[in-house]
Design a protein around this motif. Structure first.
Motif, PDB file in Angstrom:
ATOM      1  N   ILE A 233       1.005  -1.400  -0.002  1.00  9.67           N
ATOM      2  CA  ILE A 233       0.054  -0.026   0.008  1.00  9.67           C
ATOM      3  C   ILE A 233       1.040   0.951   0.135  1.00  9.67           C
ATOM      4  N   ILE A 234       1.354   1.462   1.347  1.00 14.35           N
ATOM      5  CA  ILE A 234       2.683   2.339   0.745  1.00 14.35           C
ATOM      6  C   ILE A 234       4.470   2.198   0.235  1.00 14.35           C
ATOM      7  N   PRO A 235       4.084   2.832  -1.068  1.00 13.59           N
ATOM      8  CA  PRO A 235       5.644   1.781  -1.979  1.00 13.59           C
ATOM      9  C   PRO A 235       6.518   1.596  -0.766  1.00 13.59           C
ATOM     10  N   MET A 236       7.519   0.789  -1.533  1.00 13.13           N
ATOM     11  CA  MET A 236       8.548   0.061  -1.453  1.00 13.13           C
ATOM     12  C   MET A 236       9.630   1.413  -1.690  1.00 13.13           C
ATOM     13  N   SER A 237       9.316   2.145  -2.328  1.00 15.14           N
ATOM     14  CA  SER A 237      10.856   3.515  -2.852  1.00 15.14           C
ATOM     15  C   SER A 237      10.280   4.269  -1.663  1.00 15.14           C
ATOM     16  N   ALA A 238       9.308   4.071  -0.838  1.00 17.89           N
ATOM     17  CA  ALA A 238       8.516   5.612  -0.056  1.00 17.89           C
ATOM     18  C   ALA A 238       9.588   4.900   1.285  1.00 17.89           C
ATOM     19  N   GLN A 239      10.783   4.125   1.585  1.00 13.52           N
ATOM     20  CA  GLN A 239      11.287   3.357   2.412  1.00 13.52           C
ATOM     21  C   GLN A 239      12.304   4.352   3.539  1.00 13.52           C
ATOM     22  N   ARG A 240      12.645   5.401   2.348  1.00 15.60           N
ATOM     23  CA  ARG A 240      13.947   6.365   2.631  1.00 15.60           C
ATOM     24  C   ARG A 240      13.086   7.135   3.427  1.00 15.60           C
ATOM     25  N   ASP A 241      11.657   7.838   3.761  1.00 15.83           N
ATOM     26  CA  ASP A 241      10.910   8.512   4.390  1.00 15.83           C
ATOM     27  C   ASP A 241      10.679   7.961   5.290  1.00 15.83           C
ATOM     28  N   PHE A 242      10.932   6.477   5.441  1.00 16.43           N
ATOM     29  CA  PHE A 242       9.926   6.254   7.088  1.00 16.43           C
ATOM     30  C   PHE A 242      11.200   4.807   7.275  1.00 16.43           C
ATOM     31  N   PRO A 243      12.459   6.060   7.770  1.00 15.50           N
ATOM     32  CA  PRO A 243      13.571   4.970   8.082  1.00 15.50           C
ATOM     33  C   PRO A 243      13.398   3.562   9.354  1.00 15.50           C
ATOM     34  N   ASN A 244      12.683   4.311  10.148  1.00 19.82           N
ATOM     35  CA  ASN A 244      12.343   3.124  11.158  1.00 19.82           C
ATOM     36  C   ASN A 244      11.646   2.235  10.739  1.00 19.82           C
ATOM     37  N   VAL A 245      10.128   2.329  10.021  1.00 18.38           N
ATOM     38  CA  VAL A 245       9.015   0.948   9.724  1.00 18.38           C
ATOM     39  C   VAL A 245       9.723   0.737   9.027  1.00 18.38           C
ATOM     40  N   ARG A 246       9.521  -0.887   8.674  1.00 22.04           N
ATOM     41  CA  ARG A 246       9.668  -1.669   7.792  1.00 22.04           C
ATOM     42  C   ARG A 246       8.661  -1.523   6.850  1.00 22.04           C
ATOM     43  N   LEU A 247       8.451  -0.830   5.613  1.00 25.41           N
ATOM     44  CA  LEU A 247       6.995  -1.086   4.781  1.00 25.41           C
ATOM     45  C   LEU A 247       7.242  -2.585   4.305  1.00 25.41           C
ATOM     46  N   ASP A 248       7.720  -3.013   3.917  1.00 27.72           N
ATOM     47  CA  ASP A 248       7.556  -4.674   3.212  1.00 27.72           C
ATOM     48  C   ASP A 248       7.513  -5.537   5.153  1.00 27.72           C
ATOM     49  N   SER A 249       5.961  -5.690   4.926  1.00 24.16           N
ATOM     50  CA  SER A 249       5.266  -6.114   6.610  1.00 24.16           C
ATOM     51  C   SER A 249       4.270  -6.076   6.268  1.00 24.16           C
ATOM     52  N   LEU A 250       3.424  -7.248   6.790  1.00 23.74           N
ATOM     53  CA  LEU A 250       1.809  -7.626   6.800  1.00 23.74           C
ATOM     54  C   LEU A 250       1.324  -6.357   6.938  1.00 23.74           C
ATOM     55  N   PHE A 251       1.351  -5.284   7.642  1.00 28.60           N
ATOM     56  CA  PHE A 251       0.682  -4.128   8.056  1.00 28.60           C
ATOM     57  C   PHE A 251       0.578  -3.966   6.447  1.00 28.60           C
ATOM     58  N   ASN A 252       1.261  -3.876   6.001  1.00 26.49           N
ATOM     59  CA  ASN A 252       1.389  -2.828   4.384  1.00 26.49           C
ATOM     60  C   ASN A 252       1.020  -3.434   3.311  1.00 26.49           C
ATOM     61  N   LEU A 253       1.332  -5.078   3.331  1.00 24.62           N
ATOM     62  CA  LEU A 253       0.437  -6.110   2.045  1.00 24.62           C
ATOM     63  C   LEU A 253      -1.028  -6.464   1.927  1.00 24.62           C
ATOM     64  N   ILE A 254      -1.126  -6.715   0.769  1.00 27.10           N
ATOM     65  CA  ILE A 254      -2.690  -6.471   0.745  1.00 27.10           C
ATOM     66  C   ILE A 254      -3.064  -7.323  -0.066  1.00 27.10           C
ATOM     67  N   SER A 255      -3.867  -8.439  -0.090  1.00 24.86           N
ATOM     68  CA  SER A 255      -4.225  -9.552  -1.832  1.00 24.86           C
ATOM     69  C   SER A 255      -5.046  -8.800  -2.295  1.00 24.86           C
ATOM     70  N   LEU A 256      -4.647  -9.041  -3.518  1.00 22.49           N
ATOM     71  CA  LEU A 256      -5.752  -7.630  -4.638  1.00 22.49           C
ATOM     72  C   LEU A 256      -5.826  -8.473  -6.101  1.00 22.49           C
ATOM     73  N   CYS A 257      -7.226  -9.036  -6.417  1.00 21.48           N
ATOM     74  CA  CYS A 257      -7.079  -9.884  -7.891  1.00 21.48           C
ATOM     75  C   CYS A 257      -6.293  -8.724  -8.612  1.00 21.48           C
TER      76      CYS A 257
END
Length: 202
Positions: free
Chosen positions: A129-153
């Motif tokens: 949901i929050i793209p991995m390219s935004a990781q540098r903006d949030f250095p203390n939050v791992r964006l590659d985590s279940l809270f940020n993933l969603i199953s989509l068709c």
């Protein structure tokens, strides 16, 4: 004179060198880096979706998820030839999110696709949901985590990337609302998530 038509990369670099504008060179290098990251991410995702849907990549156990999600994290950019290299994503986390959703689209479980290569489930994809390219903006939050993933068709996933601004924003907010509780725990309220949409989705 050239107007609204493609320009060969080598010719473009020749003209840029003649212009001798360092700011312009920086912007073009940044654009090339972002485009390269997007292409790498797309190729990586397609390979992961294929392996998840043929059953060769499986979910984490609940115990493994707890260990992964509780690990401390700090983003450290890898500098390579003056540009940031993108972090690889965990395909097993994507498989876990799809499995937790029972191979259904979390935007609308009635969205049907087709039987995947495993012959057991319907084909499904996964999206940060929050793209991995935004990781540098949030250095203390791992964006590659279940809270940020969603199953989509595949249709909803394509809408996220390729729809008009209004339709893209509509599905983006639906994704956020599916994960709102977890997002808020990580500091992503609606105001922050709209900033992210405007910066990374438009």
């Amino acid at each position: 004179q050239q107007y609204l038509s493609p320009l060969d990369e080598n010719i473009a670099k020749f003209f840029i060198s003649k212009i001798n504008n360092s700011r312009l060179e920086e912007l073009i290098l940044l654009y090339d880096s972002v485009l390269e990251d997007e292409i790498q991410e797309y190729c990586e995702e397609q390979e992961q979706f294929e392996k998840i849907n043929n059953g060769s990549i499986r979910s984490y156990t609940q115990q493994e998820i707890k260990q992964i999600e509780n690990r401390p994290y700090t983003y450290v950019p890898n500098e390579l030839v003056n540009k940031n290299t993108r972090e690889k994503t965990d395909s097993k986390l994507k498989a876990t999110r799809i499995d937790l959703a029972n191979y259904l689209c979390e935007i609308n479980p009635d969205h049907k696709t087709f039987t995947n290569h495993s012959g057991v489930h319907q084909y499904q994809e996964c999206h940060h949901i929050i793209p991995m390219s935004a990781q540098r903006d949030f250095p203390n939050v791992r964006l590659d985590s279940l809270f940020n993933l969603i199953s989509l068709c595949p249709v909803c996933h394509s809408q996220v990337h390729y729809a008009s601004k209004i339709e893209k924003e509509n599905i983006f907010m639906k994704m956020y609302n599916v994960r709102r509780k977890e997002m808020l725990k990580h500091g992503f309220n609606e105001e922050k998530i709209k900033e992210i949409f405007n910066k990374y989705y438009l």
